[in-house]
Scaffold this motif. Structure first.
Motif, mmCIF file in Angstrom:
data_model
loop_
_atom_site.group_PDB
_atom_site.id
_atom_site.type_symbol
_atom_site.label_atom_id
_atom_site.label_comp_id
_atom_site.label_asym_id
_atom_site.label_seq_id
_atom_site.Cartn_x
_atom_site.Cartn_y
_atom_site.Cartn_z
ATOM 1 N N ARG A 187 4.745 9.260 -23.826
ATOM 2 C CA ARG A 187 3.839 9.186 -22.683
ATOM 3 C C ARG A 187 4.345 8.141 -21.689
ATOM 4 O O ARG A 187 4.810 7.071 -22.082
ATOM 5 C CB ARG A 187 2.430 8.820 -23.148
ATOM 6 C CG ARG A 187 1.370 8.951 -22.060
ATOM 7 C CD ARG A 187 -0.021 8.722 -22.623
ATOM 8 N NE ARG A 187 -1.059 9.007 -21.636
ATOM 9 C CZ ARG A 187 -2.369 8.888 -21.862
ATOM 10 N NH1 ARG A 187 -2.799 8.494 -23.071
ATOM 11 N NH2 ARG A 187 -3.248 9.171 -20.912
ATOM 12 N N GLN A 188 4.272 8.473 -20.417
ATOM 13 C CA GLN A 188 4.744 7.538 -19.398
ATOM 14 C C GLN A 188 3.781 6.349 -19.290
ATOM 15 O O GLN A 188 2.588 6.523 -19.064
ATOM 16 C CB GLN A 188 4.857 8.237 -18.045
ATOM 17 C CG GLN A 188 5.509 7.406 -16.954
ATOM 18 C CD GLN A 188 5.606 8.172 -15.650
ATOM 19 O OE1 GLN A 188 4.596 8.446 -15.010
ATOM 20 N NE2 GLN A 188 6.821 8.533 -15.252
ATOM 21 N N GLU A 216 1.149 13.160 -14.612
ATOM 22 C CA GLU A 216 -0.274 13.499 -14.565
ATOM 23 C C GLU A 216 -1.072 12.850 -15.685
ATOM 24 O O GLU A 216 -2.295 12.743 -15.587
ATOM 25 C CB GLU A 216 -0.444 15.022 -14.628
ATOM 26 C CG GLU A 216 0.025 15.742 -13.374
ATOM 27 C CD GLU A 216 -0.772 15.337 -12.151
ATOM 28 O OE1 GLU A 216 -1.988 15.581 -12.139
ATOM 29 O OE2 GLU A 216 -0.187 14.759 -11.219
ATOM 30 N N ASP A 217 -0.375 12.429 -16.760
ATOM 31 C CA ASP A 217 -1.087 11.745 -17.847
ATOM 32 C C ASP A 217 -0.559 10.328 -18.042
ATOM 33 O O ASP A 217 -0.631 9.766 -19.128
ATOM 34 C CB ASP A 217 -0.980 12.529 -19.153
ATOM 35 C CG ASP A 217 0.446 12.608 -19.679
ATOM 36 O OD1 ASP A 217 1.403 12.332 -18.899
ATOM 37 O OD2 ASP A 217 0.624 12.951 -20.867
ATOM 38 N N ALA A 218 -0.038 9.742 -16.983
ATOM 39 C CA ALA A 218 0.521 8.389 -17.070
ATOM 40 C C ALA A 218 -0.552 7.366 -17.421
ATOM 41 O O ALA A 218 -1.732 7.526 -17.103
ATOM 42 C CB ALA A 218 1.192 8.012 -15.751
ATOM 43 N N ASN A 274 -7.354 11.608 -12.559
ATOM 44 C CA ASN A 274 -7.465 13.064 -12.675
ATOM 45 C C ASN A 274 -8.112 13.492 -13.988
ATOM 46 O O ASN A 274 -8.089 14.678 -14.335
ATOM 47 C CB ASN A 274 -6.083 13.720 -12.536
ATOM 48 C CG ASN A 274 -5.089 13.218 -13.571
ATOM 49 O OD1 ASN A 274 -5.457 12.516 -14.518
ATOM 50 N ND2 ASN A 274 -3.821 13.553 -13.391
ATOM 51 N N GLY A 275 -8.654 12.538 -14.732
ATOM 52 C CA GLY A 275 -9.243 12.859 -16.026
ATOM 53 C C GLY A 275 -8.269 12.738 -17.176
ATOM 54 O O GLY A 275 -8.681 12.745 -18.334
ATOM 55 N N GLU A 301 0.837 -1.202 0.000
ATOM 56 C CA GLU A 301 0.000 0.000 0.000
ATOM 57 C C GLU A 301 0.876 1.259 0.000
ATOM 58 O O GLU A 301 0.606 2.223 -0.726
ATOM 59 C CB GLU A 301 -0.906 0.032 1.232
ATOM 60 C CG GLU A 301 -1.740 -1.219 1.412
ATOM 61 C CD GLU A 301 -1.107 -2.157 2.425
ATOM 62 O OE1 GLU A 301 -1.850 -2.696 3.250
ATOM 63 O OE2 GLU A 301 0.119 -2.347 2.383
ATOM 64 N N TYR A 302 1.906 1.228 0.809
ATOM 65 C CA TYR A 302 2.822 2.369 0.902
ATOM 66 C C TYR A 302 3.509 2.605 -0.439
ATOM 67 O O TYR A 302 3.603 3.741 -0.921
ATOM 68 C CB TYR A 302 3.851 2.114 1.994
ATOM 69 C CG TYR A 302 4.969 3.122 2.040
ATOM 70 C CD1 TYR A 302 4.729 4.431 2.442
ATOM 71 C CD2 TYR A 302 6.272 2.772 1.687
ATOM 72 C CE1 TYR A 302 5.750 5.366 2.488
ATOM 73 C CE2 TYR A 302 7.299 3.691 1.730
ATOM 74 C CZ TYR A 302 7.041 4.993 2.128
ATOM 75 O OH TYR A 302 8.063 5.909 2.169
ATOM 76 N N ALA A 303 3.974 1.529 -1.061
ATOM 77 C CA ALA A 303 4.638 1.662 -2.358
ATOM 78 C C ALA A 303 3.689 2.221 -3.410
ATOM 79 O O ALA A 303 4.076 3.056 -4.242
ATOM 80 C CB ALA A 303 5.185 0.309 -2.804
ATOM 81 N N ALA A 304 2.415 1.782 -3.369
ATOM 82 C CA ALA A 304 1.442 2.271 -4.343
ATOM 83 C C ALA A 304 1.177 3.759 -4.164
ATOM 84 O O ALA A 304 1.020 4.505 -5.145
ATOM 85 C CB ALA A 304 0.143 1.482 -4.223
ATOM 86 N N VAL A 305 1.142 4.215 -2.908
ATOM 87 C CA VAL A 305 0.912 5.638 -2.647
ATOM 88 C C VAL A 305 2.080 6.477 -3.166
ATOM 89 O O VAL A 305 1.885 7.540 -3.774
ATOM 90 C CB VAL A 305 0.700 5.875 -1.138
ATOM 91 C CG1 VAL A 305 0.752 7.365 -0.809
ATOM 92 C CG2 VAL A 305 -0.638 5.307 -0.704
ATOM 93 N N ILE A 306 3.307 6.022 -2.937
ATOM 94 C CA ILE A 306 4.474 6.755 -3.427
ATOM 95 C C ILE A 306 4.485 6.780 -4.951
ATOM 96 O O ILE A 306 4.774 7.815 -5.575
ATOM 97 C CB ILE A 306 5.771 6.122 -2.891
ATOM 98 C CG1 ILE A 306 5.810 6.185 -1.361
ATOM 99 C CG2 ILE A 306 6.991 6.842 -3.474
ATOM 100 C CD1 ILE A 306 5.696 7.571 -0.776
ATOM 101 N N LEU A 307 4.155 5.659 -5.574
ATOM 102 C CA LEU A 307 4.077 5.617 -7.038
ATOM 103 C C LEU A 307 3.048 6.614 -7.545
ATOM 104 O O LEU A 307 3.285 7.326 -8.523
ATOM 105 C CB LEU A 307 3.727 4.207 -7.493
ATOM 106 C CG LEU A 307 3.492 4.020 -8.998
ATOM 107 C CD1 LEU A 307 4.743 4.373 -9.791
ATOM 108 C CD2 LEU A 307 3.052 2.585 -9.294
#
Length: 579
Positions: free
Chosen positions: A428-429, A375-377, A397-398, A363-369
């Motif tokens: 694009r990332q 923003e458009d990953a 974020n749309g 969970e922690y790793a997912a939050v940091i990721l």
């Protein structure tokens, strides 16, 4: 002299349609098509290591671009390898054309080497599947196949014997227009008026949104404001409705979180918007209205007070002028407070002294990721526990996109999906959230990433376990068996393949590892050694599930695994929803 074979005509028609690549593995009866691609400008052959990956890649490209994507498999095993990825593509509504080459036509029905019957094989994972038996069927049947894939949103399969592909084409292909944008279904007036009456009559309204709310974010927010409704979502609806949503109460289903389930079951009226949510046990099975552009979906998962056949945006624009403003927000406010408390409980659990918790909390790793990603990953997500971490901790974020095998539930999808996501836009990332179980199934596709120098970032959550399967066993009252495996260093495997790799075992190193990996110019694999005891607890747990989990724990203790159960209990205190 210009080649006028059926294979060359097929490739020419694909180019006229805007297709830029075909994913597949060369060989056998497919070779005429491969050679036609070699000699045609503007289209490339993308070599993958398994045709299954070719179908997954095409599915991701189609979902992200909205355009037709193409994959191919040679006769026999090449065809059967396609099946898994095509099931995923078809159930996801991705417009994909699969070229399934076949044995020589004179040998069909003789038990020839590698003989299958692809025109039967693919019927369940496609909307259209036909064989070209004579050159005279081209290019008409090809165009029908392409239009069906685009028009219906799904897979078309074109079966092509190798000798027919070699044969001269009868005519030069004439360009024709394919319809790629579908019209919107406008609901009948009487259904709109009936919906308005129910919205006005209900004191407590809850909106539950699926992928069908795409493009209708503004209208859903306006309706939620008008009737004071909490807004929940399915996994596929998350990316389209959760962002900029002051009415959000989370997600329902096996991967759910927050107050969505409670809000749905306490409401006087539940409005299902653009969702064919399959987990009927999570639905109240009463007091429900459903809006869907596909009338065949209406009432499939729950009994309805009213079904509305219409596009979500069109329906809400029609009903909003008829709905009165509700002044009482108590149900909405209560749901929002409950949702906030639920999230605070989880956040506190994975942020408290996290640098001392080893193995790494996923969970922690997912939050940091989530913090570090663009923003458009584009995130591609393996089925299993990675679905859980993505559903709960990635922030839409749309502009961000999330692609997964959300309906077919196939493992190993994330990396080949990432390949198909990256090809249309190398700038694009693209981030693959891969589990060690999923990655190991199609690990050869790391070689595909390296071969084509795709800047895919593969984040491996390595817990040396099939975590979701472990949870399934325990809920059924079974001690987990054959779910945990010997540790593997995937970063070493990636380096051996020529891919830059980073490995983190200490939670204090997670942020730096992700930051360096995401910034790397080129393919990169970031391996995070995570807690195998971190399991997902659904937002609603039945008595039978609790009984099964407890029985499994008892069986594990009786089998001598008390230490194992203690570790599991400690890991999951942070995920159990409060009463």
């Amino acid at each position: 002299m210009r080649d006028t074979s059926v294979a060359r005509q097929l490739v020419d028609v694909l180019r006229q349609t805007g297709v830029e690549r075909i994913y597949g593995v060369v060989g056998d009866s497919l070779n005429p098509v491969v050679d036609a691609v070699r000699r045609t400008d503007g289209i490339e052959w993308v070599h993958v290591r398994n045709e299954e990956a070719a179908a997954f890649a095409a599915a991701a490209e189609a979902q992200l671009t909205g355009r037709l994507a193409v994959c191919a498999g040679s006769c026999g095993p090449g065809n059967t390898h396609l099946v898994q990825g095509l099931y995923d593509a078809h159930r996801s509504g991705a417009p994909v054309l699969a070229i399934a080459s076949h044995i020589p036509s004179r040998q069909i029905g003789t038990g020839f080497f590698q003989e299958t019957h692809p025109e039967r094989l693919f019927t369940e994972c496609s909307d259209y599947c036909e064989m070209i038996g004579t050159p005279q069927q081209m290019p008409r049947v090809l165009r029908i196949a392409m239009q069906r894939a685009l028009g219906h949103g799904g897979v078309s399969v074109l079966v092509l014997p190798g000798d027919v592909a070699h044969a001269p084409a009868p005519d030069e292909p004439v360009a024709t227009d394919l319809v790629t944008t579908r019209g919107r279904v406008v609901p009948p007036r009487e259904q709109v008026e009936a919906l308005a009456r129910r919205l006005d009559a209900a004191e407590k309204v809850m909106l539950f949104c699926g992928a069908g709310v795409r493009g209708a974010h503004t209208e859903v927010m306006e309706l939620a404001s008008r009737v004071g409704a909490p807004v929940g979502h399915s996994l596929r609806g998350k990316e389209w409705i959760q962002w900029d949503n002051p009415y959000d109460v989370g997600m329902s289903g096996l991967l759910g979180y927050g107050a969505c389930y409670d809000a749905m079951h306490e409401a006087d009226l539940v409005v299902l918007l653009g969702t064919d949510f399959p987990y009927d046990d999570f639905l109240p099975q009463a007091r429900t209205v459903q809006v869907d552009h596909d009338a065949g979906n209406l009432g499939r998962r729950t009994v309805l007070e009213l079904g509305v056949h219409g596009d979500v945006g069109e329906t809400l624009r029609a009903v909003l002028p008829l709905v009165r403003q509700k002044e009482d927000r108590s149900f909405l406010d209560h749901s929002l407070h409950r949702h906030a408390r639920a999230l605070e409980h989880v956040v506190a659990a994975y942020t408290h002294d996290v640098d001392k918790h080893t193995p790494i909390h996923p969970e922690y790793a997912a939050v940091i990721l989530d913090e570090l990603a663009d923003e458009d990953a584009v995130f591609t997500v393996d089925t299993g526990m990675n679905n859980v971490w993505a559903a709960r901790y990635l922030t839409p974020n749309g502009r961000r996109r999330v692609v997964g095998s959300f309906l077919h539930g196939s493992m190993a999808n994330a990396l080949p999906h990432a390949i198909g996501a990256q090809f249309p836009d190398r700038n694009r990332q693209v981030i693959s959230l891969s589990g060690d179980g999923g990655l190991s199934m199609l690990m050869g596709e790391l070689l595909t990433v390296k071969l084509h120098d795709l800047p895919v970032k593969t984040i491996v959550f390595n817990n040396s376990s099939l975590g979701m399967v472990k949870l399934e066993m325990m809920v059924d009252g079974l001690p987990d068996h054959q779910t945990d495996h010997a540790p593997v260093d995937y970063s070493a495997i990636a380096r051996a393949a020529g891919i830059h790799a980073i490995r983190a075992e200490d939670p204090a190193d997670v942020r730096d590892a992700l930051k360096r990996g995401l910034a790397y110019d080129g393919p990169c694999l970031i391996e995070l050694v995570t807690d195998p005891g971190a399991l997902s607890i659904p937002p609603h747990i039945t008595g039978e599930q609790v009984k099964g989990f407890a029985f499994s724990a008892g069986r594990t203790v009786l089998d001598g695994g008390v230490g194992k159960m203690l570790d599991l209990a400690r890991a999951n205190l942070r995920n159990i929803p409060r009463p």
